[in-house]
Design a protein around this motif. Structure first.
Motif, short mmCIF file in Angstrom:
data_model
loop_
_atom_site.label_atom_id
_atom_site.label_comp_id
_atom_site.label_asym_id
_atom_site.label_seq_id
_atom_site.Cartn_x
_atom_site.Cartn_y
_atom_site.Cartn_z
N MET A 43 -10.89 -33.30 -6.93
CA MET A 43 -11.17 -31.87 -6.45
C MET A 43 -11.36 -32.18 -4.90
SD MET A 43 -13.85 -29.44 -8.27
CE MET A 43 -14.44 -30.38 -9.64
N VAL A 65 -21.03 -33.40 -0.82
CA VAL A 65 -20.52 -34.42 -1.65
C VAL A 65 -20.18 -35.53 -0.76
CG1 VAL A 65 -17.98 -33.83 -1.88
CG2 VAL A 65 -19.07 -34.95 -3.66
N ARG A 66 -19.74 -35.13 0.50
CA ARG A 66 -19.35 -36.16 1.54
C ARG A 66 -20.04 -35.72 3.00
NH1 ARG A 66 -15.35 -36.36 -1.80
NH2 ARG A 66 -14.55 -34.45 -1.33
N TYR A 113 -22.63 -43.43 -6.37
CA TYR A 113 -22.25 -42.83 -5.08
C TYR A 113 -22.55 -41.41 -4.79
CZ TYR A 113 -18.31 -41.56 -8.01
OH TYR A 113 -17.51 -41.10 -9.22
N CYS A 114 -22.97 -40.72 -5.98
CA CYS A 114 -22.80 -39.29 -6.06
C CYS A 114 -24.01 -38.51 -5.91
CB CYS A 114 -22.15 -38.86 -7.40
SG CYS A 114 -21.63 -37.24 -7.68
N GLN A 166 -11.52 -42.83 -10.39
CA GLN A 166 -12.42 -43.20 -9.10
C GLN A 166 -11.93 -44.75 -8.46
OE1 GLN A 166 -13.66 -40.89 -8.03
NE2 GLN A 166 -14.82 -39.48 -9.24
N ASP A 211 -9.36 -38.38 -9.42
CA ASP A 211 -9.92 -38.67 -8.06
C ASP A 211 -10.24 -40.25 -7.62
OD1 ASP A 211 -10.31 -35.79 -7.97
OD2 ASP A 211 -12.43 -35.79 -8.07
N TRP A 212 -10.17 -40.47 -6.34
CA TRP A 212 -10.15 -41.91 -5.99
C TRP A 212 -11.30 -42.15 -4.78
CZ3 TRP A 212 -7.74 -45.18 -9.21
CH2 TRP A 212 -6.49 -44.81 -9.94
N ILE A 213 -11.94 -43.19 -5.00
CA ILE A 213 -12.82 -43.62 -3.83
C ILE A 213 -12.42 -44.72 -3.26
CG2 ILE A 213 -15.10 -43.78 -2.87
CD1 ILE A 213 -16.28 -41.92 -5.15
N PHE A 247 -10.65 -40.09 -1.48
CA PHE A 247 -11.68 -39.93 -0.73
C PHE A 247 -12.05 -41.36 0.18
CE2 PHE A 247 -12.26 -36.60 -3.94
CZ PHE A 247 -11.67 -35.81 -3.00
N LYS A 248 -12.46 -41.51 1.25
CA LYS A 248 -13.03 -42.61 1.70
C LYS A 248 -14.64 -42.59 1.34
CE LYS A 248 -11.71 -41.59 5.87
NZ LYS A 248 -11.70 -41.48 7.19
N TYR A 249 -15.00 -43.55 0.87
CA TYR A 249 -16.48 -43.69 0.51
C TYR A 249 -17.46 -43.15 1.67
CZ TYR A 249 -21.35 -45.22 -0.47
OH TYR A 249 -22.70 -45.30 -0.83
N SER A 250 -18.24 -42.36 1.32
CA SER A 250 -19.45 -41.91 2.24
C SER A 250 -20.71 -41.84 1.62
CB SER A 250 -18.99 -40.49 2.73
OG SER A 250 -19.99 -39.61 3.07
N ARG A 274 -24.34 -41.29 0.62
CA ARG A 274 -24.87 -40.17 0.62
C ARG A 274 -26.51 -40.44 0.35
NH1 ARG A 274 -23.66 -37.74 3.30
NH2 ARG A 274 -24.06 -35.79 2.57
N1 5AD Z 1 -18.05 -40.34 -1.01
C1 5AD Z 1 -16.76 -40.49 -1.21
N2 5AD Z 1 -16.34 -39.74 -2.22
C2 5AD Z 1 -17.21 -39.15 -3.19
N3 5AD Z 1 -16.81 -38.39 -4.13
C3 5AD Z 1 -18.00 -38.17 -4.82
N4 5AD Z 1 -18.78 -38.42 -4.07
C4 5AD Z 1 -18.53 -39.45 -3.01
C5 5AD Z 1 -19.13 -40.16 -1.91
N5 5AD Z 1 -20.23 -40.35 -1.70
C6 5AD Z 1 -15.49 -37.86 -4.66
C7 5AD Z 1 -15.34 -38.23 -5.99
C8 5AD Z 1 -15.58 -37.13 -6.81
C9 5AD Z 1 -14.90 -35.95 -5.79
C10 5AD Z 1 -15.33 -34.63 -6.10
O1 5AD Z 1 -15.68 -36.65 -4.88
O2 5AD Z 1 -14.08 -38.90 -6.10
O3 5AD Z 1 -14.80 -37.23 -8.18
#
Ligand code: 5AD
Ligand code: SF4
Length: 520
Positions: A1, A84-85, A206-207, A327, A365-367, A396-399, A401
């Motif tokens: 998303m 989320v990020r 990560y979420c 992911q 979705d991919w991180i 998405f780049k990992y962020s 949280r």
């Molecule tokens: N960093 C980056 N991407 C994230 N997502 C969820 N948490 C994080 C995070 N901490 C992404 C995942 C999820 C989408 C909605 O957001 O891929 O499926």
């Protein structure tokens, strides 16, 4: 998303639309000159937030408000936020910051924050943005009209209430969100969202969502069918069912008591230990007359069942497209993410889906750059994306949280430059894969539901195929809201261009199950 932003559109008050069915501005709500007060909602983040913003707008309209598309005109401005990020939160802070001056000039203005960031940051919001008046969490936003009235009442008695009493906070997690849309007008057109559940019971490391949205609460099938019927009565033909893990729908219901076998023809639920499941919900919604398309956001591989695959096969209103985030393409990374599956298990679940619904399309979705992701792990994501042939990918780049397991236990040790480079490479592979996947449709005849006229060019119609794939074609505006046969002429990485093949389909999609899908 993806993470996007939406803003209120101008709508008349209910009272102006249907004088008999109306709530006039509630006592004390109207301005001194009798005009209805104006609401503007800025929505960040996912589709669930869009749905919640609609519910809030509906509640305010029932209390006598009108929505305005001009933020400057609004008496009440609400931000529905995403956590989320980090980037999503920073964007919100900067929008909220912009209102400081407006608040100085118009002290009557009410500024509120709702959604995930409200739930996560709670009263700290007041410290960082002193001009915010209201904070309502992910299960309290239905209280917002009452909170505004309470605030106005307190403001009217400056001797009784001190500054700190002029800030209201509601972030309790316990309550369900009551949804009552009776007497409301839906003005979103042919398409609408329906949240079938709230919260998430998984704990991907990560979420932030499990902390901001709480534990899962599924809504009963009858309630959802009733809301779907209400939508249809308002002109809706396409419904997107929303849940953080929409295919875990019903897992939180109590197991039905073991009793006598159901009578012939009676409902027999297909979920765990006889609970209602998403498969049952889809079958119930398939029966809603006037509803033409049903879409799903977002699924989790762990809850893909044969019953679900069979429901998708049997219900021709359901799009043959599932967002099923992988992911990552490395078992090590998936384990650290605590996703609950390996690549082989993912393959097995997709195998089951394709066995039952051979033409299903998948999105992911991919991180990239998750803690400890090596070059080899990342190569795994490139390979898995290509192997599965995902037709739609969000990357998405990992962020990190706050208060998530990954942030607490693992080091965010992939350099920002590496994250950026991996993002770019994965996007390239995604585009190549999507292009190849869509190219398979060239020259084929498909059916598509036409949703709108292009805003850029009034001669172009926009729709989606049975596989949820975006399609554009030239045709008259009267085709909006109908199902057409088309021939795919050109494809890109993101959609296709088509021509009308045989004019509008004379039958609705729902009754067209036996019709061949043009060789799909
Ligand atoms: N960093 C980056 N991407 C994230 N997502 C969820 N948490 C994080 C995070 N901490 C992404 C995942 C999820 C989408 C909605 O957001 O891929 O499926
Ligand atoms: Fe977050 Fe995982 Fe739940 Fe999705 S399934 S909302 S990624 S915890």
């Amino acid at each position: 998303m993806s993470t996007t932003r939406h803003q209120s559109r101008a709508l008349p008050a209910l009272g102006e639309i249907a004088p008999d069915a109306v709530s006039r501005p509630a006592p004390g709500v109207a301005d001194q000159d009798g005009a209805a007060p104006k609401l503007h909602v800025v929505t960040f983040g996912c589709q669930m937030n869009k749905y919640d913003s609609e519910l809030v707008e509906g509640r305010f309209r029932k209390s006598g408000y009108v929505t305005t598309d001009r933020l400057e005109d609004a008496d009440v401005i609400l931000f529905n936020t995403c956590s989320v990020r980090d980037h999503a939160e920073e964007r919100t802070w900067s929008w909220v910051g912009e209102l400081k001056q407006a608040k100085r000039e118009r002290p009557d203005l009410v500024v509120g924050i709702m959604g995930c960031m409200a739930q996560r940051v709670e009263e700290e919001i007041f410290k960082r943005a002193g001009h915010v008046d209201l904070v309502a969490g992910t299960r309290q936003f239905h209280l917002l009209p009452a909170m505004v009235e309470e605030l106005k009442a307190r403001r009217a008695e400056p001797d009784r209430f001190r500054a700190k009493d002029l800030r209201l906070l509601a972030t309790d997690m316990a309550e369900d969100v009551p949804v009552d849309r009776s007497g409301e007008e839906y003005t979103g057109g042919l398409h609408a969202h329906l949240a079938v559940m709230r919260g998430c019971d998984l704990s991907c490391t990560y979420c932030v969502v499990p902390t901001t949205r709480g534990r899962v609460r599924s809504r009963p099938i009858e309630e959802l069918v009733a809301e779907a019927r209400w939508y249809v009565s308002q002109g809706v033909q396409v419904l997107t069912l929303l849940g953080q893990t929409v295919n875990s729908y019903g897992e939180d219901f109590p197991a039905p008591q073991v009793g006598p076998a159901p009578e012939a023809g009676a409902a027999r639920w297909t979920g765990r230990q006889g609970r209602p499941s998403l498969a049952d919900l889809l079958r119930a919604l398939q029966e809603v007359d006037g509803l033409v398309r049903i879409r799903l956001i977002t699924l989790h591989p762990s809850y893909v069942t044969r019953a679900l695959a069979e429901a998708i096969r049997d219900c021709d209103k359901v799009d043959r497209f599932l967002p099923l985030p992988a992911q990552a393409g490395s078992d090590d990374v998936l384990r650290r993410m605590k996703r609950g599956y390996t690549l082989d298990l993912y393959r097995e679940r997709v195998g089951l889906l394709r066995e039952v619904v051979p033409d299903i399309e998948l999105g992911s979705d991919w991180i990239v750059g998750f803690c400890g992701e090596t070059d080899a792990d990342f190569e795994g994501s490139l390979a898995f994306l290509e192997e599965q042939g995902f037709v739609l990918n969000y990357i998405f780049k990992y962020s990190p949280r706050p208060n998530t397991r990954a942030a607490e236990r693992y080091e965010d040790d992939v350099a920002e430059d590496t994250k950026k480079a991996r993002h770019k490479r994965l996007l390239e592979v995604a585009e190549r894969t999507q292009r190849a996947r869509l190219q398979r449709y060239r020259g084929r005849e498909l059916r598509a539901f036409i949703e709108s006229v292009s805003e850029r060019d009034g001669r172009i119609l926009l729709g989606r195929t049975h596989h949820g794939l975006p399609v554009s074609l030239q045709g008259p505006a009267e085709l909006v809201g109908t199902t057409v046969h088309l021939r795919v002429e050109e494809t890109t990485a993101y959609g296709m261009a088509a021509t009308l093949a045989r004019g509008p389909a004379r039958i609705g999609l729902h009754s067209a199950a036996s019709e061949a899908l043009g060789g799909q």
